[in-house]
Design an enzyme around this catalytic site. Structure first.
Site, PDB file in Angstrom:
ATOM      1  N   HIS A  22      18.826   8.473   2.378  1.00 30.42           N
ATOM      2  CA  HIS A  22      19.081   7.070   2.056  1.00 30.42           C
ATOM      3  C   HIS A  22      17.807   6.243   2.221  1.00 30.42           C
ATOM      4  O   HIS A  22      17.168   6.286   3.258  1.00 30.42           O
ATOM      5  CB  HIS A  22      20.189   6.524   2.956  1.00 30.42           C
ATOM      6  CG  HIS A  22      20.505   5.094   2.708  1.00 30.42           C
ATOM      7  ND1 HIS A  22      20.634   4.204   3.722  1.00 30.42           N
ATOM      8  CD2 HIS A  22      20.703   4.416   1.558  1.00 30.42           C
ATOM      9  CE1 HIS A  22      20.913   3.011   3.213  1.00 30.42           C
ATOM     10  NE2 HIS A  22      20.958   3.121   1.903  1.00 30.42           N
ATOM     11  N   ASP A  30       5.433   8.128 -16.462  1.00 32.23           N
ATOM     12  CA  ASP A  30       5.036   8.481 -17.820  1.00 32.23           C
ATOM     13  C   ASP A  30       3.738   9.285 -17.795  1.00 32.23           C
ATOM     14  O   ASP A  30       3.124   9.476 -16.742  1.00 32.23           O
ATOM     15  CB  ASP A  30       4.938   7.238 -18.710  1.00 32.23           C
ATOM     16  CG  ASP A  30       3.833   6.259 -18.345  1.00 32.23           C
ATOM     17  OD1 ASP A  30       2.785   6.673 -17.794  1.00 32.23           O
ATOM     18  OD2 ASP A  30       3.991   5.059 -18.636  1.00 32.23           O
ATOM     19  N   ARG A 109       1.264  -4.146 -11.434  1.00 33.46           N
ATOM     20  CA  ARG A 109       0.774  -2.780 -11.631  1.00 33.46           C
ATOM     21  C   ARG A 109       0.228  -2.139 -10.359  1.00 33.46           C
ATOM     22  O   ARG A 109       0.621  -1.029  -9.989  1.00 33.46           O
ATOM     23  CB  ARG A 109      -0.307  -2.794 -12.723  1.00 33.46           C
ATOM     24  CG  ARG A 109      -0.868  -1.444 -13.040  1.00 33.46           C
ATOM     25  CD  ARG A 109      -1.816  -1.536 -14.241  1.00 33.46           C
ATOM     26  NE  ARG A 109      -2.877  -0.585 -14.085  1.00 33.46           N
ATOM     27  CZ  ARG A 109      -4.165  -0.872 -14.079  1.00 33.46           C
ATOM     28  NH1 ARG A 109      -4.579  -2.091 -14.237  1.00 33.46           N
ATOM     29  NH2 ARG A 109      -5.057   0.080 -13.944  1.00 33.46           N
TER      30      ARG A 109
END
Length: 141
Positions: A22, A30, A109
């Site tokens: 948990h 990607d 980012r």
């Protein structure tokens, strides 16, 4: 082979998903993501897309209901499309797997990269679509 387990889920990936507890997080990255340099545990998933893995993983993986947003995306940098089309696909897959809308947070980012370094594992895919990186926080059954 096992019944009911999508064949896209390798023994290594299944082991990682089972080991996670948990609050642990997994990044589905990607092909442009610096997975190898950021991963504590790197799981290869080459030859498949992020959405393929998202479908398969969410069939087995409970999302955390005790946090504001159990799903995180990488916000585009200035000048890029602010709403990458892949995000709509992610939302559909997550909603279908959960049976309801799930809050999704967007991280800058570099904040996404830092968060990824602390993830339990990074699943490296061959996805070619930009900003097709997603973090899932594991919940309880």
């Amino acid at each position: 082979m096992l019944k009911g387990i999508p064949s896209i889920l390798s023994p290594e990936l299944l082991k990682v998903l089972m080991e996670m507890g948990h609050g642990d997080e997994i990044v589905i990255a990607d092909g442009n993501f610096p997975a190898a340099s950021h991963a504590r545990r790197l799981v290869p998933g080459y030859g498949h897309s992020v959405c393929d893995f998202l479908h398969a993983i969410l069939d087995l993986f409970p999302l955390d209901t005790y946090v504001e947003a159990p799903v995180l995306l990488m916000n585009p940098v200035e000048g890029d499309d602010k709403n990458p089309p892949i995000w709509k696909e992610f939302e559909k897959v997550v909603e279908a797997a959960n049976g309801n809308k799930v809050p999704i947070e967007k991280l800058e980012r570099h904040a996404f990269y830092e968060r990824s370094k602390a993830a339990y594992a990074i699943l490296a895919t061959s996805e070619h679509v930009p900003y097709a990186n997603i973090i899932l926080k594991k919940g309880v059954l």
